[in-house]
Design a protein around this motif. Structure first.
Motif, PDB file in Angstrom:
ATOM      1  N   ASP A 215       0.823  -1.207   0.000  1.00 42.74           N
ATOM      2  CA  ASP A 215       0.000   0.000   0.000  1.00 42.74           C
ATOM      3  C   ASP A 215       0.857   1.257   0.000  1.00 42.74           C
ATOM      4  O   ASP A 215       0.592   2.206  -0.735  1.00 42.74           O
ATOM      5  CB  ASP A 215      -0.935   0.005   1.216  1.00 42.74           C
ATOM      6  N   LEU A 216       1.885   1.263   0.835  1.00 42.50           N
ATOM      7  CA  LEU A 216       2.757   2.429   0.901  1.00 42.50           C
ATOM      8  C   LEU A 216       3.419   2.682  -0.448  1.00 42.50           C
ATOM      9  O   LEU A 216       3.487   3.824  -0.917  1.00 42.50           O
ATOM     10  CB  LEU A 216       3.828   2.230   1.980  1.00 42.50           C
ATOM     11  N   ALA A 217       3.899   1.615  -1.042  1.00 41.14           N
ATOM     12  CA  ALA A 217       4.590   1.752  -2.324  1.00 41.14           C
ATOM     13  C   ALA A 217       3.634   2.265  -3.390  1.00 41.14           C
ATOM     14  O   ALA A 217       4.002   3.108  -4.219  1.00 41.14           O
ATOM     15  CB  ALA A 217       5.200   0.417  -2.744  1.00 41.14           C
ATOM     16  N   GLU A 218       2.412   1.775  -3.354  1.00 42.01           N
ATOM     17  CA  GLU A 218       1.455   2.238  -4.359  1.00 42.01           C
ATOM     18  C   GLU A 218       1.107   3.708  -4.132  1.00 42.01           C
ATOM     19  O   GLU A 218       1.022   4.488  -5.079  1.00 42.01           O
ATOM     20  CB  GLU A 218       0.183   1.389  -4.314  1.00 42.01           C
ATOM     21  N   PHE A 219       0.932   4.074  -2.874  1.00 45.51           N
ATOM     22  CA  PHE A 219       0.654   5.478  -2.573  1.00 45.51           C
ATOM     23  C   PHE A 219       1.801   6.356  -3.054  1.00 45.51           C
ATOM     24  O   PHE A 219       1.596   7.404  -3.666  1.00 45.51           O
ATOM     25  CB  PHE A 219       0.436   5.666  -1.075  1.00 45.51           C
ATOM     26  N   ARG A 220       3.003   5.898  -2.787  1.00 51.15           N
ATOM     27  CA  ARG A 220       4.173   6.646  -3.236  1.00 51.15           C
ATOM     28  C   ARG A 220       4.158   6.795  -4.748  1.00 51.15           C
ATOM     29  O   ARG A 220       4.389   7.879  -5.296  1.00 51.15           O
ATOM     30  CB  ARG A 220       5.446   5.922  -2.790  1.00 51.15           C
TER      31      ARG A 220
ATOM     32  N   VAL B 124       1.615   6.723  -6.706  1.00 52.36           N
ATOM     33  CA  VAL B 124       0.525   7.601  -7.140  1.00 52.36           C
ATOM     34  C   VAL B 124       0.911   9.072  -7.003  1.00 52.36           C
ATOM     35  O   VAL B 124       0.752   9.858  -7.942  1.00 52.36           O
ATOM     36  CB  VAL B 124      -0.757   7.308  -6.327  1.00 52.36           C
ATOM     37  N   ILE B 125       1.440   9.449  -5.861  1.00 52.35           N
ATOM     38  CA  ILE B 125       1.774  10.867  -5.690  1.00 52.35           C
ATOM     39  C   ILE B 125       2.981  11.235  -6.544  1.00 52.35           C
ATOM     40  O   ILE B 125       3.133  12.375  -6.961  1.00 52.35           O
ATOM     41  CB  ILE B 125       2.031  11.233  -4.213  1.00 52.35           C
ATOM     42  N   ASP B 126       3.817  10.257  -6.834  1.00 51.27           N
ATOM     43  CA  ASP B 126       4.959  10.509  -7.700  1.00 51.27           C
ATOM     44  C   ASP B 126       4.466  10.884  -9.098  1.00 51.27           C
ATOM     45  O   ASP B 126       4.902  11.879  -9.687  1.00 51.27           O
ATOM     46  CB  ASP B 126       5.839   9.248  -7.753  1.00 51.27           C
TER      47      ASP B 126
END
Lengths: 151, 151
Positions: A135-140, A142-144
């Motif tokens: 989840d963290l990696a995906e959030f990262r 996305v905002i990237d």
DNA sequence: TGTTATTGGTGCGATGTCGTACTATACAGT
DNA sequence: ACTGTATAGTACGACATCGCACCAATAACA
């Protein structure tokens, strides 16, 4: 989206900021005097991801300004942990290669860090951490991407 | 604990560092010129958690050095967003109180930020973020306590 | 081929953060 | 009460990070 839903995002930013603060301080306290987490991060990246990376690749990987990476690399070079070579494929660019001393630095740091993670593992298992990562990696991610689009 | 299990912890530190970088840059780009996320964070804390907090309480809440908080508060005071009053219960200490201008600053900032979170919400829902928070908060709490014990 | 825009890296100045040292106040133990 | 210790805040110096300006090299394109 109503303002009531903004809470989680700000809470995430807050938690991430605090964890970053504590984590950085924790690691730096166990690193040799004038070495920072940024140095350790670069060396780890060269070992785990790819040796011979360019400074710009490293700056992008850690999301720091390229001038910051120049500074970090200068410190690593002064310690003899990395070697800067010309990039054969692009005369503007350089390549960063790890030296045996750099390898040694990383090994020593991991040894210093071992007891810390030992204690941490007893209270928050690596499995739980691993479960949080996707989840963290995906959030990262996305905002990237969002950042690039709004540039 | 064998070294093979260290991966998740380092990965977490990495992700948290990157998210912090991108998030900070994102927010700061939408804040008035010389205001930083740290300023916004303090004002938010005064509104959401408790107005009239002491500088040390704020420093602890954000896990920054007390000198850093002095600096941040000086900036907020210069903008007239907070007011420093003597702490009636402790003559060493002070209290930080929000001014109407400080309230206004926060409202304006939220308005500026709205479209950003709108776009973000379409790609990563606030519900998903909310679901990540308990684990993150517990992890934060664990390393926070660990830090105190190893002091 | 020549011209323009883009990219990689560095020098420089500005500033945010931190550690240390210091003062004033509070607290604890005698 | 007195004395030593701990805590709140600030001043100061060190330094990591950043944005901007600049140069060299590349890429895009007419």
């Amino acid at each position: 989206m109503a303002n009531d839903n903004l809470g989680p995002y700000f809470a995430l930013i807050y938690e991430v900021g605090i964890i970053n603060q504590i984590g950085t301080a924790f690691l730096e306290a166990r690193l040799p005097g004038d070495l920072l987490v940024s140095h350790f991060g670069v060396v780890s990246h060269l070992i785990r991801v790819c040796d011979g990376a360019t400074p710009m690749e490293l700056a992008r990987a850690f999301q720091v300004a390229k001038t910051t990476m120049t500074h970090t690399l200068a410190g690593l070079e002064k310690h003899g942990f990395v070697e800067m070579r010309p990039n054969p494929g692009d005369k503007r660019s350089k390549q960063v290669w790890l030296t045996p001393a750099g390898q040694q630095f990383r090994d020593d740091a991991l040894t210093q860090l071992a007891p810390l993670f030992e204690a941490l593992g007893e209270r928050f298992s690596s499995e739980r951490v691993a479960a949080m990562l996707p989840d963290l990696a995906e959030f990262r991610s996305v905002i990237d991407r969002l950042r690039d689009e709004m540039k």
